[in-house]
Design an enzyme around this catalytic site. Structure first.
Site, PDB file in Angstrom:
ATOM      1  N   CYS A  62      26.502 -41.285  69.596  1.00  0.00           N
ATOM      2  CA  CYS A  62      26.598 -40.303  68.509  1.00  0.00           C
ATOM      3  C   CYS A  62      26.105 -40.866  67.175  1.00  0.00           C
ATOM      4  O   CYS A  62      26.423 -40.322  66.125  1.00  0.00           O
ATOM      5  CB  CYS A  62      28.032 -39.801  68.370  1.00  0.00           C
ATOM      6  SG  CYS A  62      29.256 -41.082  68.054  1.00  0.00           S
ATOM      7  N   HIS A  88      30.658  -3.303  50.311  1.00  0.00           N
ATOM      8  CA  HIS A  88      29.354  -2.630  50.347  1.00  0.00           C
ATOM      9  C   HIS A  88      28.195  -3.597  50.158  1.00  0.00           C
ATOM     10  O   HIS A  88      27.203  -3.569  50.898  1.00  0.00           O
ATOM     11  CB  HIS A  88      29.303  -1.541  49.268  1.00  0.00           C
ATOM     12  CG  HIS A  88      27.969  -0.879  49.156  1.00  0.00           C
ATOM     13  ND1 HIS A  88      27.015  -1.278  48.247  1.00  0.00           N
ATOM     14  CD2 HIS A  88      27.414   0.128  49.873  1.00  0.00           C
ATOM     15  CE1 HIS A  88      25.939  -0.532  48.399  1.00  0.00           C
ATOM     16  NE2 HIS A  88      26.151   0.328  49.374  1.00  0.00           N
TER      17      HIS A  88
END
Length: 815
Positions: A769, A438
């Site tokens: 990279c 919930h």
């Protein structure tokens, strides 16, 4: 409906599920309409739906009119002062008592008893146990789920308990939480109606149950099914009482016949909800109780792989059906259960997921914490935000009035009764619950960060403590002491320029992959195994190969605990590494994801559990036993085989053939050939099923002999960090000579220009990279002018790098 040769017809007040479609929401409510739709349309595809019937909204209207209580209910609703919690509580209680103490009309009662007897006969018992589920005409709608707002009663057996539960369902229309939620969502609180579903119980109290989403509820990533699973009846998961197992399954390759369980996480599962035949709480329809789960069961996965895959296939069928039915993408929130008597799986209900479905991804907010502080507790992250505030620990509902707006709510768990204060919280932290509990559902709806399932938050955190709640570091949410600085970057996805140079992402943490997939990108240029080995696997591969030979001690005990579910210890390494790689590759599928094989230095490998016994002590590990030289060496060859098996599993079992392999620190051409041979021995053959093998270009020999390396590799990725230090002879970790380290040095630039030129001539892919392109605009312009194919940068630099590349390319075109 036909049962045992007899026919039970529908009536004014009763409709069997197989007589209902989604068009019947007005008379049977959203939940029952969905059950009927699935039973009619999806049962033929093998999806099991428990039998049952709906008590229509006409029955509710008859009940209200028969007892002449409508005006009294509406008057009480109009008297509510919504800014006064005591006014809401007082009027709510009055209306519920009014409904519970009213009588069921004769015709209504007779028709329901007839249907219940038929359902019992179908079950071959005198009185069948059923679930009694509220199904309001404004519940489980495409734009508002109302999940948890209305009551469900389990293990109801017999006529009198059945009608008592029905009236309690009617009364749940007017709980404080339901009244407030309707008001906030803009629905009227008077003249509402309700249907009730009567569904045969699935004996999951003897097995397991759970919830699954056809979308990642945290990030909104659409390509996965997330299954939560725990022992016993499913209310434990929904209410957040238990921390469940979690399983991620990749939808695109699942539907192609692969077995893409890309991640499995075991939950604590310390309690379960079962039948209570001696219940002392009959008046409140409580015929269930929580009991402890034996330790052995807690340490096992609830579901088998085949069960995970079957549930995921059903989830995909359900999502496809409702998407087709609604004419728009409709991700689903689905409850399932396993029957402990028959060992069959069932779908109990399905509703549209409402948080992410209509979210337009026109902009992205990226929260980034600037430094890590003192960690107090951690759990599952809900959302991607960061928030700060003073702690307020609330132990029960009687303390709600103590909570102040802007505080961090700390509780054991929440249920719909807590919603009046949830919307006022800066953040929510719970001891219990998973991603489908919930607190998680409501925090997503409110856009409030939450950390659930911490297990210790209510014990560790104290009222008045100032904390930072961070959900921006992946799937693990963290609560830090004090106010930790953070930034928020807003990215406009509508005005993203296209570039000739591909913009790729460097990524190591699979927990962040789903979030980062929404950034503008052309794939992953560098997925680092090192992060996965440190945080996912944690154990040196050779320690697993030689587990029986390890000395007894603390590290062996830790390894034994981590691998307790694996009779073959090496399977643990393969599965965990494959899952980490799989999460990243799935996030960016079908774009290329280049996985760099392990590039720890020997002293870093030694830090893995059991690593000290298998690593040499080197004076200069930076240029020692690292990268390619390890993979064919007798000291590590068996460990490398495990790395290969993990990549093979991710490609062949998960179906993630977008994974490419990159070899780091290849010193010589001969060494490159040896590694390619080792890959082939372990089932990774270059060119087979689209497998490409790249090489990091990071030592001078790679540039000098670039033409020869082109003969054996599919392409290069320039590692500017290492290349710079070896060209200049500068240890990049040395503070004394750090001023000499500069990727823009002419010698480095010449090396980079040379290798780009050779790659272009040989028609090989070449990218970069390192960090230089995002750090230095002049260096970025240099490599673009040289003709680099791709630039891979860290996620926080993607957007700015993309804009700079676009501008540079436009300027080049003008000149």
């Amino acid at each position: 409906m036909s049962i045992k040769g007899e026919v039970c017809n529908s009536t004014d007040y009763v409709l069997w599920f197989n007589q209902i479609t989604i068009e019947d929401i007005a008379i049977v409510g959203g939940k029952n309409a969905s059950l009927g739709e699935m039973m009619k349309e999806l049962s033929p595809f093998g999806i099991n739906i428990p039998n049952g019937f709906a008590i229509t909204s006409l029955a509710y209207e008859q009940f209200i009119n028969f007892n002449n209580i409508r005006d009294e209910i509406n008057n009480k609703i109009r008297q509510i002062n919504y800014s006064d919690l005591s006014s809401i509580k007082e009027n709510s209680q009055y209306i519920r008592n009014l409904i519970i103490n009213s009588k069921i009309p004769y015709k209504y009662k007779k028709e329901v008893i007839t249907a219940y007897k038929y359902l019992s006969k179908d079950a071959e018992v005198d009185e069948v146990d059923v679930a009694v589920r509220s199904s309001a005409n404004i519940e489980d709608l495409p734009l508002a789920s109302f999940a948890g707002q209305l009551d469900t009663y389990l293990n109801i057996k017999g006529v009198d308990p059945l009608f008592n539960a029905i009236k309690h369902c009617y009364a749940s229309l007017y709980t404080e939480r339901a009244i407030l939620y309707r008001k906030e969502m803009g629905y009227e609180n008077d003249n509402i109606s309700m249907s009730v579903g009567i569904q045969r119980m699935v004996r999951s109290d003897l097995a397991c149950s759970g919830v699954m989403f056809t979308i990642d509820p945290k990030s909104g990533f659409k390509k996965i099914v997330l299954i939560s699973a725990s022992y016993g009846l499913g209310e434990s998961i929904v209410q957040g009482i238990v921390n469940p197992d979690e399983y991620y399954v990749f939808k695109p390759t699942l539907m192609k016949g692969y077995k893409p369980i890309i991640q499995k996480r075991i939950g604590s599962k310390d309690i379960k909800l079962i039948y209570d035949v001696q219940s002392e709480n009959v008046l409140n329809n409580v015929y269930v109780k929580n009991v402890s789960v034996p330790e052995d069961d807690r340490n096992k996965y609830v579901l088998s792989d085949n069960e995970i895959l079957l549930l995921s296939q059903w989830a995909c069928l359900i999502e496809e059906h409702y998407t087709r039915r609604n004419g728009r993408y409709t991700p689903m929130d689905i409850e399932w259960a396993k029957d402990g008597l028959s060992d069959k799986l069932f779908i109990l209900q399905a509703r549209p997921e409402t948080v992410h479905r209509d979210k337009s991804k026109k902009t992205i907010e990226i929260f980034q914490i600037k430094r890590q502080g003192s960690l107090l507790v951690e759990g599952k992250a809900i959302g991607e935000k960061i928030s700060q505030g003073k702690v307020r620990v609330i132990k029960d509902l009687q303390q709600l009035d103590q909570f102040q707006p802007g505080e961090v709510l700390v509780v054991e768990k929440t249920d719909p009764d807590w919603e009046p204060i949830l919307k006022k919280a800066a953040a929510i932290v719970t001891d219990r619950g998973g991603r489908t509990c919930h607190a998680a559902i409501v925090s997503r709806e409110l856009g409030v960060p939450a950390v659930v399932g911490t297990e210790t938050a209510t014990k560790v955190l104290r009222d008045g403590m100032v904390v930072t709640v961070c959900c921006a570091e992946g799937e693990i949410g963290k609560v830090y002491e004090g106010e930790i600085p953070y930034t928020i970057e807003k990215i406009n996805l509508v005005e993203i320029p296209s570039t000739k140079t591909k913009i790729l992402i460097n990524i190591g943490n699979p927990q962040e992959a789903f979030d980062f997939s929404f950034l503008p990108n052309d794939g992953v240029g560098l997925a680092r195994e090192e992060f996965l080995l440190t945080n996912y696997v944690k154990v040196h591969p050779m320690a697993l190969v030689n587990f029986e030979k390890l000395r007894e001690g603390t590290e062996k005990t830790k390894i034994r605990q981590l691998t307790q579910h694996y009779p073959q210890k090496t399977d643990y390494f393969v599965e965990k590494l494959a899952e980490g790689i799989g999460m990243i590759a799935a996030a960016f599928y079908p774009k290329d994801v280049i996985v760099r094989l392990s590039d720890f230095k020997s002293n870093e490998y030694a830090n893995l559990l059991g690593g000290v016994d298998f690593e040499p002590v080197e004076r200069n590990p930076m240029i020692g036993f690292r990268g390619a030289s390890r993979y064919y060496h007798p000291y590590y060859r068996q460990g490398f085989a495990l790395e290969c098996m993990a990549i093979k599993k991710a490609r062949e079992s998960f179906g993630l053939i977008n994974i490419k392999v990159m070899i780091p620190f290849v010193r010589t051409v001969e060494e490159g050939k040896k590694v390619i041979e080792e890959l082939a021995k372990n089932g990774l053959r270059k060119g087979e099923n689209g497998l490409e093998i790249y090489m990091m270009c990071e030592v001078p020999s790679n540039v000098i002999l670039a033409e020869a390396f082109c003969e054996i590799f599919d392409g290069f990725s320039i590692g500017s960090n290492d290349l710079t230090q070896f060209v200049l002879g500068v240890d990049r970790d040395s503070e004394i000579i750090s001023s000499l380290y500069d990727e823009r040095n002419e010698a480095v630039r010449r090396m980079i220009a040379s290798v780009i030129q050779v790659a272009k001539e040989k028609k090989k892919k070449i990218g970069i990279c390192g960090e230089a392109p995002s750090n230095y605009p002049d260096f970025l312009e240099f490599i673009i002018k040289e003709g680099i194919n791709s630039i891979s940068v860290n996620p926080n630099s993607v957007y700015t790098t993309l804009l700079k590349v676009s501008e540079i390319e436009k300027n080049i075109e003008k000149t």
